[in-house]
Each structure stands twice: as structure tokens, then as C-alpha cells.
Design a protein around this motif. Structure first.
Motif, PDB file in Angstrom:
ATOM      1  N   GLU A  36      -0.574   7.942  14.479  1.00 36.43           N
ATOM      2  CA  GLU A  36       0.304   8.235  13.007  1.00 36.43           C
ATOM      3  C   GLU A  36       0.557   7.099  12.146  1.00 36.43           C
ATOM      4  O   GLU A  36       0.208   7.229  11.051  1.00 36.43           O
ATOM      5  CB  GLU A  36       1.705   8.648  13.665  1.00 36.43           C
ATOM      6  CG  GLU A  36       2.125   9.988  14.043  1.00 36.43           C
ATOM      7  CD  GLU A  36       1.466  10.114  15.792  1.00 36.43           C
ATOM      8  OE1 GLU A  36       1.181   8.819  16.298  1.00 36.43           O
ATOM      9  OE2 GLU A  36       1.280  11.116  16.184  1.00 36.43           O
ATOM     10  N   GLU A  37       0.718   5.669  12.660  1.00 33.20           N
ATOM     11  CA  GLU A  37       0.674   4.469  11.861  1.00 33.20           C
ATOM     12  C   GLU A  37      -0.718   4.390  11.059  1.00 33.20           C
ATOM     13  O   GLU A  37      -0.883   4.017  10.196  1.00 33.20           O
ATOM     14  CB  GLU A  37       1.360   3.511  12.706  1.00 33.20           C
ATOM     15  CG  GLU A  37       2.577   3.423  12.756  1.00 33.20           C
ATOM     16  CD  GLU A  37       3.486   3.726  11.681  1.00 33.20           C
ATOM     17  OE1 GLU A  37       3.165   2.892  10.673  1.00 33.20           O
ATOM     18  OE2 GLU A  37       4.281   4.572  11.846  1.00 33.20           O
ATOM     19  N   LEU A  38      -1.831   4.644  11.970  1.00 38.01           N
ATOM     20  CA  LEU A  38      -3.237   4.450  11.524  1.00 38.01           C
ATOM     21  C   LEU A  38      -3.476   5.418  10.342  1.00 38.01           C
ATOM     22  O   LEU A  38      -4.155   4.989   9.391  1.00 38.01           O
ATOM     23  CB  LEU A  38      -4.367   4.657  12.712  1.00 38.01           C
ATOM     24  CG  LEU A  38      -5.677   4.502  12.415  1.00 38.01           C
ATOM     25  CD1 LEU A  38      -5.873   3.262  11.693  1.00 38.01           C
ATOM     26  CD2 LEU A  38      -6.353   4.423  13.821  1.00 38.01           C
ATOM     27  N   PHE A  39      -3.129   6.772  10.757  1.00 39.33           N
ATOM     28  CA  PHE A  39      -3.253   7.888   9.589  1.00 39.33           C
ATOM     29  C   PHE A  39      -2.496   7.207   8.372  1.00 39.33           C
ATOM     30  O   PHE A  39      -3.060   7.223   7.074  1.00 39.33           O
ATOM     31  CB  PHE A  39      -2.720   8.988   9.946  1.00 39.33           C
ATOM     32  CG  PHE A  39      -2.809  10.005   8.753  1.00 39.33           C
ATOM     33  CD1 PHE A  39      -3.797  10.609   8.761  1.00 39.33           C
ATOM     34  CD2 PHE A  39      -1.505  10.265   7.936  1.00 39.33           C
ATOM     35  CE1 PHE A  39      -3.973  11.829   7.688  1.00 39.33           C
ATOM     36  CE2 PHE A  39      -1.647  11.349   7.115  1.00 39.33           C
ATOM     37  CZ  PHE A  39      -2.895  11.894   6.894  1.00 39.33           C
ATOM     38  N   ALA A  67      -2.120   4.279   7.237  1.00 37.01           N
ATOM     39  CA  ALA A  67      -2.977   3.173   6.893  1.00 37.01           C
ATOM     40  C   ALA A  67      -3.896   3.598   6.116  1.00 37.01           C
ATOM     41  O   ALA A  67      -4.371   3.394   4.951  1.00 37.01           O
ATOM     42  CB  ALA A  67      -3.279   2.205   7.830  1.00 37.01           C
ATOM     43  N   VAL A  68      -4.601   4.876   6.372  1.00 37.01           N
ATOM     44  CA  VAL A  68      -5.662   5.361   5.956  1.00 37.01           C
ATOM     45  C   VAL A  68      -5.265   6.063   4.575  1.00 37.01           C
ATOM     46  O   VAL A  68      -5.904   5.512   3.615  1.00 37.01           O
ATOM     47  CB  VAL A  68      -6.263   6.574   6.693  1.00 37.01           C
ATOM     48  CG1 VAL A  68      -7.197   7.594   5.733  1.00 37.01           C
ATOM     49  CG2 VAL A  68      -7.009   6.141   7.821  1.00 37.01           C
ATOM     50  N   ILE A  69      -4.242   6.463   4.546  1.00 40.49           N
ATOM     51  CA  ILE A  69      -3.579   6.800   3.105  1.00 40.49           C
ATOM     52  C   ILE A  69      -3.240   5.677   2.472  1.00 40.49           C
ATOM     53  O   ILE A  69      -3.356   5.607   1.032  1.00 40.49           O
ATOM     54  CB  ILE A  69      -2.352   7.918   3.424  1.00 40.49           C
ATOM     55  CG1 ILE A  69      -2.595   8.807   4.285  1.00 40.49           C
ATOM     56  CG2 ILE A  69      -1.776   8.390   2.004  1.00 40.49           C
ATOM     57  CD1 ILE A  69      -3.613  10.006   3.414  1.00 40.49           C
ATOM     58  N   ARG A  70      -2.688   4.647   2.872  1.00 35.33           N
ATOM     59  CA  ARG A  70      -2.188   3.549   2.047  1.00 35.33           C
ATOM     60  C   ARG A  70      -3.171   2.880   1.481  1.00 35.33           C
ATOM     61  O   ARG A  70      -3.250   2.392   0.410  1.00 35.33           O
ATOM     62  CB  ARG A  70      -1.335   2.694   3.018  1.00 35.33           C
ATOM     63  CG  ARG A  70      -0.501   1.430   2.271  1.00 35.33           C
ATOM     64  CD  ARG A  70       0.570   1.004   3.065  1.00 35.33           C
ATOM     65  NE  ARG A  70       0.015   0.579   4.561  1.00 35.33           N
ATOM     66  CZ  ARG A  70       0.256   1.188   5.692  1.00 35.33           C
ATOM     67  NH1 ARG A  70       0.993   2.181   5.941  1.00 35.33           N
ATOM     68  NH2 ARG A  70      -0.343   0.590   6.695  1.00 35.33           N
ATOM     69  N   ASN A  76       2.180  20.887  13.270  1.00 35.97           N
ATOM     70  CA  ASN A  76       1.892  19.964  14.722  1.00 35.97           C
ATOM     71  C   ASN A  76       2.558  18.760  14.568  1.00 35.97           C
ATOM     72  O   ASN A  76       2.841  18.106  15.422  1.00 35.97           O
ATOM     73  CB  ASN A  76       0.689  20.336  15.367  1.00 35.97           C
ATOM     74  CG  ASN A  76       0.428  21.666  15.497  1.00 35.97           C
ATOM     75  OD1 ASN A  76       1.422  22.464  16.129  1.00 35.97           O
ATOM     76  ND2 ASN A  76      -0.645  22.165  15.561  1.00 35.97           N
ATOM     77  N   PHE A  77       2.264  18.277  13.146  1.00 40.49           N
ATOM     78  CA  PHE A  77       2.539  16.765  13.086  1.00 40.49           C
ATOM     79  C   PHE A  77       3.355  16.523  11.811  1.00 40.49           C
ATOM     80  O   PHE A  77       2.716  15.906  10.620  1.00 40.49           O
ATOM     81  CB  PHE A  77       1.284  16.055  12.602  1.00 40.49           C
ATOM     82  CG  PHE A  77       0.460  16.157  14.234  1.00 40.49           C
ATOM     83  CD1 PHE A  77       0.467  15.224  15.327  1.00 40.49           C
ATOM     84  CD2 PHE A  77      -0.617  17.271  14.166  1.00 40.49           C
ATOM     85  CE1 PHE A  77      -0.332  15.624  16.278  1.00 40.49           C
ATOM     86  CE2 PHE A  77      -1.612  17.103  15.345  1.00 40.49           C
ATOM     87  CZ  PHE A  77      -1.322  16.451  16.411  1.00 40.49           C
ATOM     88  N   PRO A  78       4.394  16.943  11.861  1.00 37.88           N
ATOM     89  CA  PRO A  78       5.261  16.994  10.537  1.00 37.88           C
ATOM     90  C   PRO A  78       5.576  15.448   9.929  1.00 37.88           C
ATOM     91  O   PRO A  78       5.708  15.336   8.696  1.00 37.88           O
ATOM     92  CB  PRO A  78       6.612  17.505  11.097  1.00 37.88           C
ATOM     93  CG  PRO A  78       6.763  17.483  12.431  1.00 37.88           C
ATOM     94  CD  PRO A  78       5.358  17.731  12.860  1.00 37.88           C
ATOM     95  N   GLU A  79       5.445  14.722  11.022  1.00 42.18           N
ATOM     96  CA  GLU A  79       5.955  13.048  10.237  1.00 42.18           C
ATOM     97  C   GLU A  79       4.380  12.674   9.570  1.00 42.18           C
ATOM     98  O   GLU A  79       4.712  12.102   8.412  1.00 42.18           O
ATOM     99  CB  GLU A  79       5.960  12.207  11.393  1.00 42.18           C
ATOM    100  CG  GLU A  79       6.082  10.571  10.978  1.00 42.18           C
ATOM    101  CD  GLU A  79       5.994   9.690  12.219  1.00 42.18           C
ATOM    102  OE1 GLU A  79       6.071   8.512  11.818  1.00 42.18           O
ATOM    103  OE2 GLU A  79       6.354   9.930  13.194  1.00 42.18           O
TER     104      GLU A  79
END
Length: 212
Positions: free
Chosen positions: A61-64, A66-69, A123-126
Motif C-alpha cells: 500500500e505504501e509503495l502504491f 509512492a507511485v502516485i506521489r 477490496n482496497f479502500p485505503e
């Protein structure tokens, strides 16, 4: 030729690793989706050991995020500056925003993130909430500000800015989803210039005051 100290090569490689991991994550998220992408697959694609991503990112989730950021937020900031500093007509501003969104996101592999979030939000609300807060809301504001600009100048007719914004954005989002779903399965090339010409033509006729 002076031989570079091994320590400096290691330092440069270590500094490059987060961006290499982020690039690999973006590729795999777009290709496979969020659920099907594993951290070890990202490490393999990035050319690092299985545990290396965890040195920089606590979890997938944190890697995702980072992709957005790293991939999307700088572009959003550029779009916000475009709207803030614009000096022209409302029609020109709205078209500039649409062309910006198309060039900065829709034409790149980042467009695949839209399909990912739509498909896996439940499935991944966060993950979905982060994307909504950091990308969707700011992208919506770009369009709303452009519409408000045209209305205040008397160039656009009075309208429900919030829901008109949603109608304006929907075709761009659908085009991005199409290219990463059915568009990849049918022998029907997507002509982006025809799409933009048709789309912007409808916007001009639907939003602007016309003198008969």
C-alpha cells in the motif's frame, strides 16, 4: 581514466533504488492490478533482492502511494499552476486543462492506474481513498476552476459547476479505462486526435453562450 571509488558507485546505486522500485511497481500494477502484484515480483522487475523494497516501503500500500506521489502529484501541481496563472478566455483555459490532463496522464502508462482503482477500490479502500484525496479531488478542482472562470467572465452559460465538472471529466476517464481494458483486446486503434476534436467540439457547443 580515473577509476571511480567503489563506495561512490554503491551510493549512487542505493539512491537510484527507490525510483527503480517505484517504476517497476507502476509497470506491474498496470499490467496485473493491485491484488495480483506481489512485492517479490516488483523486486525482480526492478533487479533488486526480494527484501530490498522493504528497506524503503513498509508494505505494498505504501509503495502504491509512492507511485502516485512520484508519478502523478508533480503533474497535478503543474496543472494547478497552469490554472492559477492563466490569462485568456474561458474556452481556452478549459481546452488547456483537457489537453494537459490528456498529455500528462491519459497518454502515459499512469492512465492504467485509473482502471486499477476503479476495479479494486472495494477490496482496497485505503488505496482508493488515497488516490481520491490526492489525485481525483485535485483533478476535479482543475476542471471546476476552469468552468467557474468561464462563467465569471460571462463566456460560459450558468451551470451546476459540480456536476458539469463530472460530465466533463467522464469521457477522459472512460478513454483511459478503455485503453487498458477492452481497447487492448479489440482490433480498433484509438485515434486520440479524433477523440479530442469530437470531445472539445461538444464542450464548446454545450458550455458557451452562442449568438444566433
Amino acid at each position: 581514466m580515473v577509476k571511480e571509488p567503489a563506495g561512490s558507485r554503491w551510493s549512487r546505486r542505493k539512491q537510484a533504488r527507490p525510483s527503480e522500485i517505484i517504476d517497476a511497481a507502476l509497470d506491474l500494477f498496470v499490467e496485473r492490478g493491485f491484488a495480483a502484484t506481489k512485492i517479490e515480483d516488483i523486486a525482480k522487475r526492478a533487479g533488486v533482492t526480494r527484501g530490498t523494497p522493504y528497506l524503503y516501503f513498509a508494505n505494498k500500500e505504501e509503495l502504491f502511494k509512492a507511485v502516485i506521489r512520484e508519478g502523478l502529484l508533480p503533474s497535478i501541481a503543474t496543472g494547478e499552476a497552469l490554472v492559477r496563472d492563466f490569462d485568456g478566455t474561458g474556452e481556452q483555459l478549459l481546452e488547456a486543462v483537457i489537453h494537459f490532463m490528456w498529455g500528462a496522464i491519459a497518454k502515459t502508462k499512469l492512465a492504467g492506474i485509473v482502471k486499477l482503482v476503479v476495479a479494486e477500490a472495494g477490496n482496497f479502500p485505503e488505496v482508493a481513498t488515497y488516490y481520491y484525496d490526492e489525485v481525483v479531488c485535485r483533478g476535479q478542482n482543475l476542471v471546476m476552476n476552469a468552468l467557474q472562470y468561464g462563467v465569471e467572465r460571462g463566456e460560459f452559460r450558468a451551470m451546476d459547476i459540480d456536476y458539469t465538472m463530472r460530465v466533463v471529466i467522464a469521457p477522459v476517464m472512460m478513454a483511459m479505462i478503455w485503453q487498458h481494458s477492452l481497447g487492448a483486446c479489440v482490433n480498433e486503434p484509438f485515434d486520440e486526435q479524433r477523440f479530442l476534436d469530437s470531445y472539445l467540439g461538444l464542450l464548446r457547443r454545450g458550455l458557451c453562450h452562442r449568438i444566433e
